[in-house]
Design a protein around this motif. Structure first.
Motif, mmCIF file in Angstrom:
data_model
loop_
_atom_site.group_PDB
_atom_site.id
_atom_site.type_symbol
_atom_site.label_atom_id
_atom_site.label_comp_id
_atom_site.label_asym_id
_atom_site.label_seq_id
_atom_site.Cartn_x
_atom_site.Cartn_y
_atom_site.Cartn_z
ATOM 1 N N ARG A 1 30.517 64.390 -37.383
ATOM 2 C CA ARG A 1 30.773 64.079 -36.094
ATOM 3 C C ARG A 1 29.464 65.076 -34.955
ATOM 4 O O ARG A 1 29.492 64.338 -34.557
ATOM 5 N N TRP B 1 34.839 64.405 -41.588
ATOM 6 C CA TRP B 1 34.852 64.746 -40.287
ATOM 7 C C TRP B 1 33.992 65.067 -39.933
ATOM 8 O O TRP B 1 33.218 65.496 -38.783
ATOM 9 N N THR C 1 37.481 59.839 -31.797
ATOM 10 C CA THR C 1 37.099 61.774 -30.689
ATOM 11 C C THR C 1 37.997 62.249 -32.069
ATOM 12 O O THR C 1 39.175 61.437 -33.200
ATOM 13 N N GLU C 2 38.144 63.553 -32.278
ATOM 14 C CA GLU C 2 39.300 64.220 -32.804
ATOM 15 C C GLU C 2 40.780 62.812 -32.676
ATOM 16 O O GLU C 2 41.626 63.226 -33.687
#
Length: 169
Positions: A45, A41, A6-7
């Motif tokens: 993602r 990212w 996740t972030e």
């Protein structure tokens, strides 16, 4: 255990990737900048042909497993790689058990969750410890290839594992 990244994991992943131990065994050995990592990212993602997972050991994030070049129609194939929090695991004396565990979890994920028929990867030729571990997991080596990355000449060995050859517990 593996879970989706996740972030909240982004900065941790960058710090692990930039550990000297991980850079020495990577094709791209330079220190990754925050901007490079953010761009990576941003791409991965939401890419349907990639998965970025965080390896969790005893409730603590300890590494990253990436699957990429996923082909999920026809012969189901994909490539993978991983890196661990080498410094943290070494401090706790957990490097070898974590390494075995993350490889087991990644292979299981590839064949049981992603339902791949073949899992591919690469290892630097001089990384004899990883090559030995790959053989333990029944990966087969292909023909080594000379490449240039970050201004250095390296020999990269392709590896693959077919579903029917995987080691089962």
């Amino acid at each position: 255990m593996l879970r989706g990244a996740t972030e909240d994991d982004v900065n941790l992943m960058l710090s692990w990737r930039n550990q000297e131990t991980n850079r020495q065994v990577s094709k791209n050995s330079h220190e990754i900048t925050a901007e490079e990592h953010a761009a990576w990212w941003s791409r991965v993602r939401t890419d349907p042909n990639r998965r970025v997972l965080v390896y969790v050991r005893d409730g603590r994030p300890c590494g990253v497993v990436t699957f990429f070049e996923l082909r999920l129609d026809g012969p189901r194939t994909g490539s993978w790689g991983f890196y661990l929090d080498a410094d943290g695991l070494a401090e706790r004396g957990e490097t070898l058990p974590a390494w075995l565990e993350v490889m087991r979890a990644a292979v299981d994920h590839a064949f049981d969750e992603l339902r791949l028929d073949r899992l591919d990867g690469e290892v630097l030729a001089d990384n004899t410890v990883v090559r030995q571990m790959n053989r333990r997991f029944r990966f087969v080596e292909g023909i080594p290839e000379m490449q240039v990355h970050d201004g250095r000449e390296i020999t990269v060995v392709p590896v693959s594992l077919d579903r029917e050859n995987r080691r089962r517990r």
